[in-house]
Design a protein around this motif. Structure first.
Motif, PDB file in Angstrom:
ATOM      1  N   THR A 102     -20.665  24.853   9.735  1.00  0.00           N
ATOM      2  CA  THR A 102     -21.429  24.273   8.637  1.00  0.00           C
ATOM      3  C   THR A 102     -21.637  22.786   8.885  1.00  0.00           C
ATOM      4  O   THR A 102     -20.776  22.129   9.450  1.00  0.00           O
ATOM      5  N   ALA A 103     -22.777  22.318   8.460  1.00  0.00           N
ATOM      6  CA  ALA A 103     -23.074  20.893   8.603  1.00  0.00           C
ATOM      7  C   ALA A 103     -22.811  20.144   7.296  1.00  0.00           C
ATOM      8  O   ALA A 103     -22.927  18.939   7.243  1.00  0.00           O
ATOM      9  N   THR A 104     -22.468  20.867   6.248  1.00  0.00           N
ATOM     10  CA  THR A 104     -22.192  20.254   4.955  1.00  0.00           C
ATOM     11  C   THR A 104     -20.946  19.373   5.075  1.00  0.00           C
ATOM     12  O   THR A 104     -19.963  19.760   5.691  1.00  0.00           O
ATOM     13  N   SER A 105     -20.989  18.209   4.468  1.00  0.00           N
ATOM     14  CA  SER A 105     -19.875  17.272   4.588  1.00  0.00           C
ATOM     15  C   SER A 105     -18.605  17.821   3.940  1.00  0.00           C
ATOM     16  O   SER A 105     -18.654  18.628   3.018  1.00  0.00           O
ATOM     17  N   LYS A 106     -17.493  17.335   4.446  1.00  0.00           N
ATOM     18  CA  LYS A 106     -16.190  17.739   3.925  1.00  0.00           C
ATOM     19  C   LYS A 106     -16.058  17.402   2.447  1.00  0.00           C
ATOM     20  O   LYS A 106     -15.518  18.182   1.670  1.00  0.00           O
ATOM     21  N   ARG A 107     -16.562  16.238   2.061  1.00  0.00           N
ATOM     22  CA  ARG A 107     -16.487  15.802   0.666  1.00  0.00           C
ATOM     23  C   ARG A 107     -17.242  16.750  -0.257  1.00  0.00           C
ATOM     24  O   ARG A 107     -16.760  17.128  -1.322  1.00  0.00           O
ATOM     25  N   VAL A 108     -18.444  17.147   0.144  1.00  0.00           N
ATOM     26  CA  VAL A 108     -19.247  18.083  -0.657  1.00  0.00           C
ATOM     27  C   VAL A 108     -18.547  19.428  -0.731  1.00  0.00           C
ATOM     28  O   VAL A 108     -18.451  20.050  -1.798  1.00  0.00           O
ATOM     29  N   GLN A 109     -18.039  19.898   0.410  1.00  0.00           N
ATOM     30  CA  GLN A 109     -17.330  21.173   0.417  1.00  0.00           C
ATOM     31  C   GLN A 109     -16.091  21.128  -0.474  1.00  0.00           C
ATOM     32  O   GLN A 109     -15.816  22.083  -1.199  1.00  0.00           O
ATOM     33  N   LEU A 110     -15.352  20.030  -0.408  1.00  0.00           N
ATOM     34  CA  LEU A 110     -14.157  19.903  -1.244  1.00  0.00           C
ATOM     35  C   LEU A 110     -14.528  19.924  -2.720  1.00  0.00           C
ATOM     36  O   LEU A 110     -13.871  20.593  -3.521  1.00  0.00           O
ATOM     37  N   ALA A 111     -15.587  19.235  -3.094  1.00  0.00           N
ATOM     38  CA  ALA A 111     -16.020  19.219  -4.503  1.00  0.00           C
ATOM     39  C   ALA A 111     -16.438  20.619  -4.946  1.00  0.00           C
ATOM     40  O   ALA A 111     -16.057  21.074  -6.030  1.00  0.00           O
ATOM     41  N   ARG A 112     -17.209  21.300  -4.117  1.00  0.00           N
ATOM     42  CA  ARG A 112     -17.636  22.669  -4.449  1.00  0.00           C
ATOM     43  C   ARG A 112     -16.436  23.608  -4.517  1.00  0.00           C
ATOM     44  O   ARG A 112     -16.327  24.424  -5.431  1.00  0.00           O
ATOM     45  N   TYR A 113     -15.547  23.502  -3.519  1.00  0.00           N
ATOM     46  CA  TYR A 113     -14.352  24.346  -3.479  1.00  0.00           C
ATOM     47  C   TYR A 113     -13.498  24.111  -4.730  1.00  0.00           C
ATOM     48  O   TYR A 113     -13.022  25.055  -5.358  1.00  0.00           O
ATOM     49  N   PHE A 114     -13.315  22.839  -5.075  1.00  0.00           N
ATOM     50  CA  PHE A 114     -12.529  22.492  -6.260  1.00  0.00           C
ATOM     51  C   PHE A 114     -13.138  23.111  -7.515  1.00  0.00           C
ATOM     52  O   PHE A 114     -12.423  23.662  -8.349  1.00  0.00           O
ATOM     53  N   LEU A 115     -14.459  23.038  -7.657  1.00  0.00           N
ATOM     54  CA  LEU A 115     -15.134  23.623  -8.814  1.00  0.00           C
ATOM     55  C   LEU A 115     -14.870  25.121  -8.905  1.00  0.00           C
ATOM     56  O   LEU A 115     -14.504  25.635  -9.974  1.00  0.00           O
ATOM     57  N   VAL A 116     -15.026  25.820  -7.798  1.00  0.00           N
ATOM     58  CA  VAL A 116     -14.786  27.270  -7.786  1.00  0.00           C
ATOM     59  C   VAL A 116     -13.322  27.573  -8.100  1.00  0.00           C
ATOM     60  O   VAL A 116     -13.013  28.464  -8.895  1.00  0.00           O
ATOM     61  N   ARG A 159     -18.454  31.834  -0.284  1.00  0.00           N
ATOM     62  CA  ARG A 159     -19.433  32.176   0.746  1.00  0.00           C
ATOM     63  C   ARG A 159     -20.831  31.641   0.414  1.00  0.00           C
ATOM     64  O   ARG A 159     -21.524  31.122   1.277  1.00  0.00           O
ATOM     65  N   HIS A 160     -21.239  31.802  -0.830  1.00  0.00           N
ATOM     66  CA  HIS A 160     -22.609  31.465  -1.200  1.00  0.00           C
ATOM     67  C   HIS A 160     -22.762  30.089  -1.849  1.00  0.00           C
ATOM     68  O   HIS A 160     -23.881  29.667  -2.114  1.00  0.00           O
ATOM     69  N   PHE A 161     -21.649  29.402  -2.098  1.00  0.00           N
ATOM     70  CA  PHE A 161     -21.735  28.100  -2.752  1.00  0.00           C
ATOM     71  C   PHE A 161     -20.933  27.028  -2.015  1.00  0.00           C
ATOM     72  O   PHE A 161     -21.500  26.109  -1.445  1.00  0.00           O
ATOM     73  N   SER A 162     -19.627  27.149  -1.991  1.00  0.00           N
ATOM     74  CA  SER A 162     -18.778  26.084  -1.450  1.00  0.00           C
ATOM     75  C   SER A 162     -19.063  25.759   0.004  1.00  0.00           C
ATOM     76  O   SER A 162     -19.150  24.596   0.383  1.00  0.00           O
ATOM     77  N   PHE A 163     -19.187  26.790   0.830  1.00  0.00           N
ATOM     78  CA  PHE A 163     -19.338  26.570   2.267  1.00  0.00           C
ATOM     79  C   PHE A 163     -20.705  27.016   2.774  1.00  0.00           C
ATOM     80  O   PHE A 163     -20.887  27.272   3.950  1.00  0.00           O
ATOM     81  N   GLU A 165     -24.735  26.398   3.508  1.00  0.00           N
ATOM     82  CA  GLU A 165     -25.626  25.299   3.872  1.00  0.00           C
ATOM     83  C   GLU A 165     -26.575  24.993   2.724  1.00  0.00           C
ATOM     84  O   GLU A 165     -26.960  23.873   2.515  1.00  0.00           O
ATOM     85  N   ARG A 166     -26.973  26.011   2.011  1.00  0.00           N
ATOM     86  CA  ARG A 166     -27.883  25.839   0.880  1.00  0.00           C
ATOM     87  C   ARG A 166     -27.143  26.211  -0.392  1.00  0.00           C
ATOM     88  O   ARG A 166     -26.646  27.313  -0.526  1.00  0.00           O
ATOM     89  N   SER A 167     -27.102  25.330  -1.300  1.00  0.00           N
ATOM     90  CA  SER A 167     -26.483  25.590  -2.586  1.00  0.00           C
ATOM     91  C   SER A 167     -27.511  26.211  -3.522  1.00  0.00           C
ATOM     92  O   SER A 167     -28.661  25.824  -3.531  1.00  0.00           O
ATOM     93  N   PHE A 168     -27.094  27.188  -4.315  1.00  0.00           N
ATOM     94  CA  PHE A 168     -28.039  27.776  -5.262  1.00  0.00           C
ATOM     95  C   PHE A 168     -28.304  26.824  -6.426  1.00  0.00           C
ATOM     96  O   PHE A 168     -29.196  27.038  -7.218  1.00  0.00           O
ATOM     97  N   ILE A 169     -27.540  25.749  -6.531  1.00  0.00           N
ATOM     98  CA  ILE A 169     -27.791  24.756  -7.570  1.00  0.00           C
ATOM     99  C   ILE A 169     -28.963  23.860  -7.162  1.00  0.00           C
ATOM    100  O   ILE A 169     -29.779  23.491  -7.962  1.00  0.00           O
ATOM    101  N   ARG A 170     -29.015  23.495  -5.867  1.00  0.00           N
ATOM    102  CA  ARG A 170     -30.112  22.693  -5.328  1.00  0.00           C
ATOM    103  C   ARG A 170     -31.242  23.605  -4.918  1.00  0.00           C
ATOM    104  O   ARG A 170     -31.037  24.517  -4.135  1.00  0.00           O
ATOM    105  N   LYS A 171     -32.416  23.401  -5.403  1.00  0.00           N
ATOM    106  CA  LYS A 171     -33.547  24.217  -4.987  1.00  0.00           C
ATOM    107  C   LYS A 171     -34.473  23.363  -4.143  1.00  0.00           C
ATOM    108  O   LYS A 171     -34.731  22.210  -4.457  1.00  0.00           O
ATOM    109  N   LYS A 172     -34.954  23.971  -3.076  1.00  0.00           N
ATOM    110  CA  LYS A 172     -35.908  23.257  -2.226  1.00  0.00           C
ATOM    111  C   LYS A 172     -37.253  23.164  -2.923  1.00  0.00           C
ATOM    112  O   LYS A 172     -37.711  24.118  -3.526  1.00  0.00           O
TER     113      LYS A 172
END
Length: 174
Positions: A102-116, A159-163, A165-172
């Motif tokens: 994954t190219a997602t930053s550790k900080r973003v992953q940690l925040a998402r992981y923490f939320l879940v 699988r589909h949020f924390s780690f 590449e595309r978050s379902f919260i952010r829409k392109k």
């Protein structure tokens, strides 16, 4: 420190991947790694929960446990103590063993992981209160049953949020 991290990661991956040929026809490698790491973390969580609830609090003979300014029942205190250990272990295993590509930053992953994980903790809390306090079920058995439900939610969320590449919260925006 980086060398120690690389060595630990290599050892964990080597151990887990050694068993993968037995399961290769049943699931992809990433799912197997999630099951192995998640299984370890669940076993750690339930072991700490059981140890704190059945032995430490039982030996102290307390009906109410005080953690900081918060009084709570022994099984709820055990839930929070177990969370304090299983959260960092679970993130490490998820980040460096399961979802490595994954190219997602550790900080973003940690925040998402923490939320879940906080949502999972709230699910655990609510279901423990229901099963133990209202239904009168034994705390450890309740924790095991709850773990099955929460693990399913956690896997899909991680699988589909924390780690992902595309978050379902952010829409392109095209």
């Amino acid at each position: 420190m980086k060398q120690l991290h690389a060595r630990i990661r290599t050892l964990i991956l080597g151990f887990i991947d050694a068993f993968y040929p037995l399961f290769k026809k049943l699931m992809p490698l990433q799912t197997f790694r999630y099951a192995a790491c998640g299984g370890f973390n669940v076993a750690l969580d339930i072991s700490i929960f059981t140890l704190v609830n059945n032995y430490i609090v039982h030996v102290l003979k307390q009906d109410v446990v005080q953690i900081g300014p918060f009084p709570m029942t022994p099984h709820i205190a055990a839930l929070f103590v177990a969370f304090g250990v299983s959260f960092p272990v679970g993130f490490y295993l998820s980040r460096y063993v399961v979802w490595q590509q994954t190219a997602t930053s550790k900080r973003v992953q940690l925040a998402r992981y923490f939320l879940v994980v906080v949502i999972c903790l709230l699910m655990n809390y609510a279901l423990l209160k229901l099963f133990v306090d209202h239904f009168g079920w034994y705390p450890t058995i309740s924790k095991v049953i709850i773990t099955v439900v929460v693990t399913t939610f956690s896997y899909l969320s991680q699988r589909h949020f924390s780690f992902s590449e595309r978050s379902f919260i952010r829409k392109k925006i095209d």
